[in-house]
Scaffold this motif. Structure first.
Motif, PDB file in Angstrom:
ATOM      1  N   ASN A  60      31.760  53.819  13.124  1.00  0.00           N
ATOM      2  CA  ASN A  60      31.368  54.647  14.260  1.00  0.00           C
ATOM      3  C   ASN A  60      30.302  53.939  15.091  1.00  0.00           C
ATOM      4  O   ASN A  60      29.894  52.816  14.781  1.00  0.00           O
ATOM      5  N   ALA A  61      29.827  54.603  16.136  1.00  0.00           N
ATOM      6  CA  ALA A  61      28.887  53.965  17.062  1.00  0.00           C
ATOM      7  C   ALA A  61      27.579  53.598  16.368  1.00  0.00           C
ATOM      8  O   ALA A  61      27.023  52.507  16.592  1.00  0.00           O
ATOM      9  N   TRP A  62      27.058  54.492  15.515  1.00  0.00           N
ATOM     10  CA  TRP A  62      25.803  54.192  14.833  1.00  0.00           C
ATOM     11  C   TRP A  62      25.968  53.026  13.860  1.00  0.00           C
ATOM     12  O   TRP A  62      25.091  52.175  13.757  1.00  0.00           O
ATOM     13  N   GLN A  63      27.075  52.972  13.152  1.00  0.00           N
ATOM     14  CA  GLN A  63      27.300  51.884  12.214  1.00  0.00           C
ATOM     15  C   GLN A  63      27.446  50.548  12.937  1.00  0.00           C
ATOM     16  O   GLN A  63      26.949  49.524  12.471  1.00  0.00           O
ATOM     17  N   ARG A  64      28.111  50.584  14.092  1.00  0.00           N
ATOM     18  CA  ARG A  64      28.223  49.334  14.861  1.00  0.00           C
ATOM     19  C   ARG A  64      26.857  48.887  15.347  1.00  0.00           C
ATOM     20  O   ARG A  64      26.547  47.695  15.339  1.00  0.00           O
ATOM     21  N   PHE A  65      26.020  49.826  15.773  1.00  0.00           N
ATOM     22  CA  PHE A  65      24.680  49.464  16.219  1.00  0.00           C
ATOM     23  C   PHE A  65      23.833  48.965  15.052  1.00  0.00           C
ATOM     24  O   PHE A  65      23.111  47.976  15.173  1.00  0.00           O
ATOM     25  N   ARG A  66      23.952  49.655  13.904  1.00  0.00           N
ATOM     26  CA  ARG A  66      23.100  49.332  12.754  1.00  0.00           C
ATOM     27  C   ARG A  66      23.471  47.996  12.135  1.00  0.00           C
ATOM     28  O   ARG A  66      22.582  47.208  11.740  1.00  0.00           O
ATOM     29  N   TYR A  67      24.750  47.690  12.025  1.00  0.00           N
ATOM     30  CA  TYR A  67      25.167  46.511  11.266  1.00  0.00           C
ATOM     31  C   TYR A  67      25.617  45.335  12.139  1.00  0.00           C
ATOM     32  O   TYR A  67      25.835  44.241  11.603  1.00  0.00           O
ATOM     33  N   ILE A  68      25.770  45.549  13.450  1.00  0.00           N
ATOM     34  CA  ILE A  68      26.186  44.452  14.330  1.00  0.00           C
ATOM     35  C   ILE A  68      25.138  44.190  15.407  1.00  0.00           C
ATOM     36  O   ILE A  68      24.575  43.099  15.506  1.00  0.00           O
ATOM     37  N   THR A  69      24.863  45.222  16.208  1.00  0.00           N
ATOM     38  CA  THR A  69      23.980  45.028  17.355  1.00  0.00           C
ATOM     39  C   THR A  69      22.562  44.685  16.933  1.00  0.00           C
ATOM     40  O   THR A  69      21.983  43.689  17.398  1.00  0.00           O
ATOM     41  N   LEU A  70      21.994  45.495  16.067  1.00  0.00           N
ATOM     42  CA  LEU A  70      20.588  45.297  15.711  1.00  0.00           C
ATOM     43  C   LEU A  70      20.328  43.965  15.011  1.00  0.00           C
ATOM     44  O   LEU A  70      19.367  43.261  15.363  1.00  0.00           O
ATOM     45  N   PRO A  71      21.154  43.552  14.019  1.00  0.00           N
ATOM     46  CA  PRO A  71      20.885  42.235  13.412  1.00  0.00           C
ATOM     47  C   PRO A  71      21.013  41.072  14.398  1.00  0.00           C
ATOM     48  O   PRO A  71      20.198  40.148  14.383  1.00  0.00           O
ATOM     49  N   LEU A  72      22.034  41.112  15.260  1.00  0.00           N
ATOM     50  CA  LEU A  72      22.215  40.015  16.211  1.00  0.00           C
ATOM     51  C   LEU A  72      21.170  40.044  17.319  1.00  0.00           C
ATOM     52  O   LEU A  72      20.910  39.017  17.957  1.00  0.00           O
ATOM     53  N   LEU A  73      20.569  41.212  17.534  1.00  0.00           N
ATOM     54  CA  LEU A  73      19.517  41.330  18.538  1.00  0.00           C
ATOM     55  C   LEU A  73      18.135  41.053  17.940  1.00  0.00           C
ATOM     56  O   LEU A  73      17.133  41.118  18.654  1.00  0.00           O
ATOM     57  N   GLY A  74      18.103  40.735  16.655  1.00  0.00           N
ATOM     58  CA  GLY A  74      16.839  40.538  15.956  1.00  0.00           C
ATOM     59  C   GLY A  74      15.898  39.548  16.615  1.00  0.00           C
ATOM     60  O   GLY A  74      14.717  39.850  16.820  1.00  0.00           O
ATOM     61  N   PRO A  75      16.331  38.332  16.981  1.00  0.00           N
ATOM     62  CA  PRO A  75      15.412  37.388  17.626  1.00  0.00           C
ATOM     63  C   PRO A  75      14.799  37.924  18.915  1.00  0.00           C
ATOM     64  O   PRO A  75      13.609  37.728  19.169  1.00  0.00           O
ATOM     65  N   THR A  76      15.581  38.622  19.710  1.00  0.00           N
ATOM     66  CA  THR A  76      15.052  39.194  20.953  1.00  0.00           C
ATOM     67  C   THR A  76      14.035  40.284  20.663  1.00  0.00           C
ATOM     68  O   THR A  76      12.995  40.379  21.322  1.00  0.00           O
ATOM     69  N   VAL A  77      14.314  41.123  19.675  1.00  0.00           N
ATOM     70  CA  VAL A  77      13.386  42.193  19.315  1.00  0.00           C
ATOM     71  C   VAL A  77      12.074  41.608  18.818  1.00  0.00           C
ATOM     72  O   VAL A  77      10.991  42.108  19.160  1.00  0.00           O
ATOM     73  N   ARG A  78      12.148  40.556  18.034  1.00  0.00           N
ATOM     74  CA  ARG A  78      10.916  39.967  17.502  1.00  0.00           C
ATOM     75  C   ARG A  78      10.066  39.337  18.609  1.00  0.00           C
ATOM     76  O   ARG A  78       8.835  39.472  18.601  1.00  0.00           O
ATOM     77  N   ILE A  79      10.714  38.670  19.556  1.00  0.00           N
ATOM     78  CA  ILE A  79       9.959  38.106  20.685  1.00  0.00           C
ATOM     79  C   ILE A  79       9.369  39.224  21.539  1.00  0.00           C
ATOM     80  O   ILE A  79       8.219  39.147  21.994  1.00  0.00           O
ATOM     81  N   SER A  80      10.131  40.271  21.769  1.00  0.00           N
ATOM     82  CA  SER A  80       9.644  41.394  22.559  1.00  0.00           C
ATOM     83  C   SER A  80       8.434  42.049  21.901  1.00  0.00           C
ATOM     84  O   SER A  80       7.447  42.383  22.574  1.00  0.00           O
ATOM     85  N   ALA A  81       8.495  42.237  20.587  1.00  0.00           N
ATOM     86  CA  ALA A  81       7.366  42.835  19.874  1.00  0.00           C
ATOM     87  C   ALA A  81       6.127  41.939  19.963  1.00  0.00           C
ATOM     88  O   ALA A  81       5.003  42.431  20.132  1.00  0.00           O
ATOM     89  N   PHE A  82       6.330  40.648  19.854  1.00  0.00           N
ATOM     90  CA  PHE A  82       5.199  39.713  19.960  1.00  0.00           C
ATOM     91  C   PHE A  82       4.530  39.817  21.328  1.00  0.00           C
ATOM     92  O   PHE A  82       3.302  39.914  21.431  1.00  0.00           O
ATOM     93  N   LEU A  83       5.320  39.800  22.388  1.00  0.00           N
ATOM     94  CA  LEU A  83       4.761  39.894  23.736  1.00  0.00           C
ATOM     95  C   LEU A  83       4.061  41.228  23.951  1.00  0.00           C
ATOM     96  O   LEU A  83       3.014  41.302  24.614  1.00  0.00           O
ATOM     97  N   SER A  84       4.617  42.291  23.384  1.00  0.00           N
ATOM     98  CA  SER A  84       4.020  43.615  23.537  1.00  0.00           C
ATOM     99  C   SER A  84       2.664  43.690  22.845  1.00  0.00           C
ATOM    100  O   SER A  84       1.697  44.236  23.394  1.00  0.00           O
ATOM    101  N   VAL A  85       2.574  43.145  21.639  1.00  0.00           N
ATOM    102  CA  VAL A  85       1.310  43.191  20.901  1.00  0.00           C
ATOM    103  C   VAL A  85       0.243  42.360  21.592  1.00  0.00           C
ATOM    104  O   VAL A  85      -0.904  42.810  21.781  1.00  0.00           O
ATOM    105  N   ILE A  86       0.584  41.146  22.005  1.00  0.00           N
ATOM    106  CA  ILE A  86      -0.390  40.296  22.693  1.00  0.00           C
ATOM    107  C   ILE A  86      -0.845  40.939  23.998  1.00  0.00           C
ATOM    108  O   ILE A  86      -2.040  40.914  24.353  1.00  0.00           O
ATOM    109  N   GLY A  87       0.084  41.551  24.723  1.00  0.00           N
ATOM    110  CA  GLY A  87      -0.285  42.219  25.963  1.00  0.00           C
ATOM    111  C   GLY A  87      -1.219  43.393  25.735  1.00  0.00           C
ATOM    112  O   GLY A  87      -2.154  43.617  26.503  1.00  0.00           O
ATOM    113  N   ALA A  88      -0.979  44.169  24.662  1.00  0.00           N
ATOM    114  CA  ALA A  88      -1.846  45.310  24.358  1.00  0.00           C
ATOM    115  C   ALA A  88      -3.231  44.849  23.932  1.00  0.00           C
ATOM    116  O   ALA A  88      -4.238  45.478  24.281  1.00  0.00           O
TER     117      ALA A  88
END
Length: 329
Positions: free
Chosen positions: A224-252
């Motif tokens: 289903n949509a949640w499973q596709r997001f949980r097991y496909i989208t989120l893992p493959l988006l991991g590098p982008t999420v980590r960079i985004s979190a880094f920029l957010s923390v430094i900015g704050a």
């Protein structure tokens, strides 16, 4: 005939080739590559040293003096400024407020930006317009944003109070930036409006790099949509999420201009950040030595976080990038 070939082969193996121009070329090529790299990096290193390293070292030197900024620093106090720093309730409050902003950014702002990116990555009519509208606040300068929301959240006369009064929610209105209990939530609301579009565009770029075939295969397998997001989208988006979190923390951690325009750290230090405290002591009270100690503390906090984040969070991403670089060479 056969013995002649065997003899020639044995002589070729026994006698190594004599050094010649062909064997000296790799060394010359390495020297040329090294000189080329130095010629390209030296200007950047000079600028980095003059504009980054030199000011840091000078701030470290000045932080050891009780200096008002005029003349040469002569009143050497050692680590007294740092001892004052760790006992200063305003600076300790800055640390706590910075931690709150970091927590709000990572736990609220980034999930909201990710949700909007996933939504706008779908086939929606007019999605390009929505992307432009959500990204537009990031294009505005912090000064314009601060002035705009100072007018919107002006007590009793601002647009926010008038809208709440028009829909019968007068009780939800308040002093907003003028009250110690509401200034930080209101400030974070403005920060989210200002910066979430930047992170949303990062996530959109990452989402468009995920092959659609993976989602199609998962859909065929019954996910289903949640499973596709949980097991496909989120893992493959991991590098982008980590960079985004880094920029957010430094900015704050380094937040200054938006808060300064809106509240100047008030009321009664309730919205003050480390950068604002540094500015107050350095350019309002002319305590340059103490302000330099604050700047060194801010630098060390950012540096330690950046190194730790790269070591424990971004390690897999950087190792993958280095592996790919070696493979292409």
């Amino acid at each position: 005939m056969t013995s002649t070939y065997v003899k020639d082969a044995a002589e070729a193996v026994a006698e190594p080739p004599q050094p010649g121009p062909a064997n000296r070329r790799p060394l010359a090529r390495r020297v040329t590559d090294w000189l080329t790299a130095v010629s390209f990096t030296l200007p950047a290193l000079i600028l980095f040293g003059a504009l980054v390293l030199a000011p840091i070292l000078y701030a470290l030197y000045v932080s050891l003096f009780n200096w008002g900024g005029f003349g040469s620093p002569t009143d050497y106090t050692g680590l007294d400024n740092y001892s004052r720093l760790i006992k200063d309730p305003v600076f300790l409050g800055d640390l706590w407020r910075g931690l709150l902003l970091v927590g709000f950014s990572v736990l609220v702002q980034l999930p909201f930006a990710l949700a909007m990116a996933v939504l706008l990555n779908q086939k929606l009519r007019g999605r390009a317009v929505y992307r432009m509208l959500f990204f537009a606040p990031y294009v505005l300068s912090e000064v314009i944003t601060g002035v705009l929301f100072s007018m919107i959240f002006a007590p009793d006369a601002g647009l926010a109070d008038k809208v709440l009064g028009a829909v019968g929610l007068d009780g939800l209105g308040g002093l907003w930036f003028a009250d110690q209990s509401t200034v930080m939530p209101t400030l974070f609301l403005v920060m989210t409006w200002k910066y979430f579009g930047f992170h949303m565009m990062l996530y959109l770029a990452g989402l468009q790099g995920i092959p659609a075939e993976l989602h199609e295969a998962a859909r065929i397998d019954g996910a289903n949509a949640w499973q596709r997001f949980r097991y496909i989208t989120l893992p493959l988006l991991g590098p982008t999420v980590r960079i985004s979190a880094f920029l957010s923390v430094i900015g704050a951690i380094q937040l200054f201009d938006l808060v300064w325009v809106i509240s100047q750290g008030g009321p009664d230090h309730a919205s003050e950040t480390m950068a604002i405290t540094l500015f107050q002591f350095g350019f309002k009270r002319y305590e340059i030595g103490y302000a330099s100690a604050i700047s060194i503390a801010l630098f060390l906090i950012s540096l330690v976080f950046a190194l730790a984040y790269q070591r424990f969070v971004l390690r897999r991403d950087t190792e993958g990038a280095l592996t790919n670089m070696r493979a292409t060479r």
